[in-house]
Design an enzyme around this catalytic site. Sequence first.
Site, PDB file in Angstrom:
ATOM      1  CE  LYS A  73      33.468  38.574  46.706  1.00 52.30           C
ATOM      2  NZ  LYS A  73      33.598  39.188  45.350  1.00 52.30           N
ATOM      3  CB  THR A  75      42.475  34.780  45.156  1.00 51.88           C
ATOM      4  OG1 THR A  75      42.966  36.111  44.955  1.00 51.88           O
ATOM      5  CG2 THR A  75      43.644  33.812  45.145  1.00 51.88           C
ATOM      6  NE  ARG A  96      32.025  41.633  40.088  1.00 50.78           N
ATOM      7  CZ  ARG A  96      32.174  42.365  41.200  1.00 50.78           C
ATOM      8  NH1 ARG A  96      31.537  43.507  41.326  1.00 50.78           N
ATOM      9  NH2 ARG A  96      32.951  41.955  42.167  1.00 50.78           N
ATOM     10  CE  LYS A 107      37.379  44.757  45.705  1.00 52.70           C
ATOM     11  NZ  LYS A 107      37.871  43.947  44.584  1.00 52.70           N
ATOM     12  CB  ALA A 275      28.167  44.010  44.832  1.00 51.52           C
ATOM     13  CG  PHE A 303      31.442  44.450  48.081  1.00 51.91           C
ATOM     14  CD1 PHE A 303      32.763  44.699  48.396  1.00 51.91           C
ATOM     15  CD2 PHE A 303      30.792  45.343  47.238  1.00 51.91           C
ATOM     16  CE1 PHE A 303      33.440  45.812  47.877  1.00 51.91           C
ATOM     17  CE2 PHE A 303      31.452  46.462  46.723  1.00 51.91           C
ATOM     18  CZ  PHE A 303      32.773  46.692  47.043  1.00 51.91           C
ATOM     19  CG  PHE A 383      45.910  35.436  54.735  1.00 57.22           C
ATOM     20  CD1 PHE A 383      46.547  36.519  54.163  1.00 57.22           C
ATOM     21  CD2 PHE A 383      44.627  35.125  54.306  1.00 57.22           C
ATOM     22  CE1 PHE A 383      45.922  37.290  53.197  1.00 57.22           C
ATOM     23  CE2 PHE A 383      43.993  35.894  53.332  1.00 57.22           C
ATOM     24  CZ  PHE A 383      44.637  36.983  52.779  1.00 57.22           C
ATOM     25  CD1 TRP A 411      47.422  35.428  46.698  1.00 57.57           C
ATOM     26  CD2 TRP A 411      49.358  34.447  47.215  1.00 57.57           C
ATOM     27  NE1 TRP A 411      48.431  36.342  46.452  1.00 57.57           N
ATOM     28  CE2 TRP A 411      49.629  35.758  46.762  1.00 57.57           C
ATOM     29  CE3 TRP A 411      50.428  33.641  47.595  1.00 57.57           C
ATOM     30  CZ2 TRP A 411      50.916  36.276  46.680  1.00 57.57           C
ATOM     31  CZ3 TRP A 411      51.732  34.161  47.508  1.00 57.57           C
ATOM     32  CH2 TRP A 411      51.963  35.466  47.056  1.00 57.57           C
TER      33      TRP A 411
END
Length: 557
Positions: A73, A75, A96, A107, A275, A303, A383, A411
């Site tokens: 997210k 990214t 954030r 994470k 969140a 999230f 991906f 990415w």
Amino acid sequence: MTKTKRMTDLEIANKAAIKPITEIAQSAQIPLEAIEQYGKFKAKIDINQLKNVASGKVVLVTATSPTPAGEGKSTVTVGLADALKQLNQKVMVALREPSLGPVMGIKGGATGGGYAQVIPMEEINLHFTGDLHAITTANNALAAIIDNHIHQGNELQIDPRRIIWKRVLDLNDRALRNVIVGLGGPVQGVPREDGFDITVASEIMAIFCLATSLENLKERLGNIVIGYSYDREPVFVRDLGVEGALTLLLKDAFKPNLVQTLEGTPAIIHGGPFANIAHGCNSIVATETARKLADIVITEAGFGADLGAEKFMNIKARQGGFAPSAVVVVTTIRALKMHGGVAKSELSVENVEAVEIGIANLEKHVDTVRAFGVEPIVSLNRFITDTEHELEIVLNWAKENNIRIARTNVWEEGGKGGLALAKEVLEVLDQPQNFHHLYETSDSVEQKITAIVQKVYGGLGVQFTDHAKKQIAQIERFGWDILPVCMAKTQYSLSDQPTLIGRPENFVITVREIIPKLGAGFLVCLTGDIMTMPGLPKQPAALRMDIDKDGEAIGLF
């Protein structure tokens, strides 16, 4: 710069041609007198030096329910901003700040990844400009003042058994969830039960992110309820008379931080509530600053849409007085396969059936965004293991249901990989939206929680423990029931049970505790087994981190 998939996020960031922050400020038309440099590549923005009125449109980036496979997210948020810049849009990112809890835990960081990152990645993911340390210090200064007040005669008649203010630490440390302080005799204080939350769960973090000025920050800090007296009346920070001192500790941190993406797009990073246990959005000051400086502001909420996006809509947008003009829902084939029942170890194997099942989770998040009256755009984040057949399943589903969708590959390709998504976003920004909240603040506490459970989670209803029912009665007695609610819930499921993946049905959410956060301006509702102080995993990310002889970080991601 030669692109290679073998490079780590940190290696890519370290090889970037980073620009002096003064150059980034100039490109964003920020007056040099409004910049306070923190080294060559970071700066604070003095918002009092920015006179123009905020008018930029806000694009919110959210996601499907997170999985161990990762959705990307942050990214996509960064890559979308870079793509819009490539399309000659005046754009800024508003994110954030990372917490050391997940950075050192499981994470990782929160600066994006690959060729869609904010930099300097290493500094942002570690101590940055010290904002989280300032919040930690202010929180714990208040805790020390409370215990000292009791020790020095307890003029306010604070009941030590009913103190709800906890100490905090910006790390995952389960051993500190429940502690006893004040042991060792009369000179050491008054013994009582206490506990620690992670810094991002502190009410001061929420206040920091929702305050609109230093004056508003001070007022909100004064409104914090720290506990109750022996007569069961609320005791506020203003009763202790320390809101000014707490504001003083936060005055520099309250200024938004300016950095840049790998492609030189200006980025503001400020505030960092989770969140799942808080409201999950960056600061209103950062968003409003970006809106003054850019035509389009790309921001994210933690999230899935059931958590960060719901709180962005019902809490941040309500208190900030603005509305999102578009919402991007990020998903991946890998995530959909996991929601379809595939184990993480089997994600590289084509499984069309699992994708078809997992789409139900994406569908619910899309429905949630539409319930707020805003047009969603799905970002199908690529991906290398995705097959064309799997991708076609999702693309065809979107077409059949009249849902905007774009393949995204930021990415690997940076902004170029987000051009299709950016064009979809621009089309939505040209259209009027019908944004509205899902409940009114005048609704009862039960009505507000039920609205979220039914309209956002897709559940049958809510079950309140006896303890929660008593708290609701107390909240109503003090007139606090007019506040919005902030649900603390597992991020892994639409329900309050982490193992119920996909789109569960016929479930009931259990609310076990409701904590008033009057300074922040909401009621925190604890559901299921959610913890406000996480623990470290068996193999924390810290085990892979090191530093070389030249002082360069190793293993940070």
